[in-house]
Design an enzyme around this catalytic site. Structure first.
Site, PDB file in Angstrom:
ATOM      1  N   TYR A  27     -10.323 -46.425  44.879  1.00 18.27           N
ATOM      2  CA  TYR A  27     -11.211 -46.779  45.030  1.00 18.27           C
ATOM      3  C   TYR A  27     -12.048 -47.823  45.219  1.00 18.27           C
ATOM      4  O   TYR A  27     -13.894 -47.959  44.955  1.00 18.27           O
ATOM      5  CB  TYR A  27     -10.850 -47.394  42.871  1.00 18.27           C
ATOM      6  CG  TYR A  27     -10.836 -46.587  42.322  1.00 18.27           C
ATOM      7  CD1 TYR A  27     -11.119 -45.685  41.690  1.00 18.27           C
ATOM      8  CD2 TYR A  27      -9.332 -46.734  42.440  1.00 18.27           C
ATOM      9  CE1 TYR A  27     -10.548 -44.855  41.052  1.00 18.27           C
ATOM     10  CE2 TYR A  27      -8.513 -46.060  40.766  1.00 18.27           C
ATOM     11  CZ  TYR A  27      -9.617 -44.690  40.269  1.00 18.27           C
ATOM     12  OH  TYR A  27      -8.475 -43.939  38.907  1.00 18.27           O
ATOM     13  N   HIS A 104     -18.476 -40.474  39.221  1.00 17.80           N
ATOM     14  CA  HIS A 104     -16.875 -41.022  39.629  1.00 17.80           C
ATOM     15  C   HIS A 104     -16.919 -41.719  40.821  1.00 17.80           C
ATOM     16  O   HIS A 104     -17.700 -40.677  41.373  1.00 17.80           O
ATOM     17  CB  HIS A 104     -15.822 -39.339  38.746  1.00 17.80           C
ATOM     18  CG  HIS A 104     -15.977 -39.292  37.520  1.00 17.80           C
ATOM     19  ND1 HIS A 104     -15.003 -40.047  36.539  1.00 17.80           N
ATOM     20  CD2 HIS A 104     -16.321 -38.105  36.894  1.00 17.80           C
ATOM     21  CE1 HIS A 104     -14.807 -39.150  35.261  1.00 17.80           C
ATOM     22  NE2 HIS A 104     -16.262 -38.187  35.670  1.00 17.80           N
TER      23      HIS A 104
HETATM   24  O1  CA2 Z   1     -12.807 -41.788  39.709  1.00 19.01           O
HETATM   25  C1  CA2 Z   1     -13.006 -42.967  38.458  1.00 19.01           C
HETATM   26  O2  CA2 Z   1     -14.127 -42.742  38.713  1.00 19.01           O
HETATM   27  C2  CA2 Z   1     -12.812 -42.103  37.637  1.00 19.01           C
HETATM   28  O3  CA2 Z   1     -13.184 -42.545  36.481  1.00 19.01           O
HETATM   29  C3  CA2 Z   1     -11.634 -43.777  37.370  1.00 19.01           C
HETATM   30  C4  CA2 Z   1     -10.992 -44.209  36.447  1.00 19.01           C
HETATM   31  C5  CA2 Z   1      -9.760 -42.825  36.293  1.00 19.01           C
HETATM   32  O4  CA2 Z   1      -9.209 -42.679  34.948  1.00 19.01           O
HETATM   33  C6  CA2 Z   1     -10.769 -40.862  36.533  1.00 19.01           C
HETATM   34  O5  CA2 Z   1     -10.284 -39.882  36.540  1.00 19.01           O
HETATM   35  C7  CA2 Z   1     -11.534 -41.147  37.476  1.00 19.01           C
HETATM   36  C8  CA2 Z   1     -10.315 -45.127  36.321  1.00 19.01           C
HETATM   37  C9  CA2 Z   1     -11.080 -46.214  36.520  1.00 19.01           C
HETATM   38  C10 CA2 Z   1      -9.633 -47.000  36.820  1.00 19.01           C
HETATM   39  O6  CA2 Z   1     -10.640 -47.943  37.959  1.00 19.01           O
HETATM   40  C11 CA2 Z   1      -9.058 -48.916  38.373  1.00 19.01           C
HETATM   41  C12 CA2 Z   1     -10.205 -49.563  39.565  1.00 19.01           C
HETATM   42  C13 CA2 Z   1      -9.273 -50.284  40.849  1.00 19.01           C
HETATM   43  C14 CA2 Z   1      -7.982 -50.201  40.507  1.00 19.01           C
HETATM   44  C15 CA2 Z   1      -7.436 -49.685  38.937  1.00 19.01           C
HETATM   45  C16 CA2 Z   1      -7.818 -48.889  38.568  1.00 19.01           C
END
Ligand code: CA2
Length: 153
Positions: A27, A104
């Site tokens: 991310y 995303h």
């Molecule tokens: O890629 C993306 O933006 C997602 O929407 C992010 C979601 C995931 O479940 C989707 O499949 C794709 C997860 C968000 C969690 O964000 C975090 C950021 C930093 C650390 C941990 C989690």
């Protein structure tokens, strides 16, 4: 005479408050505050305000989407994991009938199979996937292009 409000709702779903603190390989290192500032600045250049909401609670997101019906022109949303599970979120977005940009950060199509389906995809006018945090800016610009008639929805 009614005029279209020059305001967008930015929605970030569960766990996106952790941006920049964990999993930087997936991310990146930018924070949720960085995302909100990026979208706000991008929209401001086109004369739009932004109201930003992030919540780990589905009902809070649904209420924010309902509230947008009266004073926003469109919605930029990263539903997080709710993308792959939530009929409720999809129904809220359908109900308010505002143009939606789905974002995303990661390339969900290249990750686990359970991330390949999106309940939002077919009701969103804009899709930006796998471009990292800068993808929010592109999604905002594409949505504003639709809202201002510079692109087809
Ligand atoms: O890629 C993306 O933006 C997602 O929407 C992010 C979601 C995931 O479940 C989707 O499949 C794709 C997860 C968000 C969690 O964000 C975090 C950021 C930093 C650390 C941990 C989690």
């Amino acid at each position: 005479m009614t005029t279209t409000p020059r305001r967008l709702l930015l929605v970030n779903g569960p766990n996106l408050n952790l941006l920049g603190t964990r999993e930087p390989d997936i991310y990146g290192s930018e924070t949720l505050a960085d995302v909100e500032a990026l979208v706000t600045e991008t929209a401001a250049r086109a004369g739009f305000e932004v109201r930003a909401v992030q919540s780990n609670h589905e009902g809070v997101l649904i209420d924010a989407i309902h509230d947008a019906r009266t004073d926003c022109a469109g919605i930029v949303i990263n539903p997080g994991g709710l993308t792959h599970t939530s009929v409720v979120l999809r129904d809220a977005l359908s109900a308010v009938a505002l143009p939606v940009a789905e974002v995303h950060i990661s390339d969900v199509s290249a990750r686990e199979p359970f991330r390949h389906h999106s309940y939002v995809r077919d009701i969103a006018a804009v899709h930006v996937v796998g471009e990292g945090v800068p993808g929010y800016a592109r999604a905002t610009t594409l949505l504003i292009d639709i809202l201002t008639g510079r692109a087809e929805g």
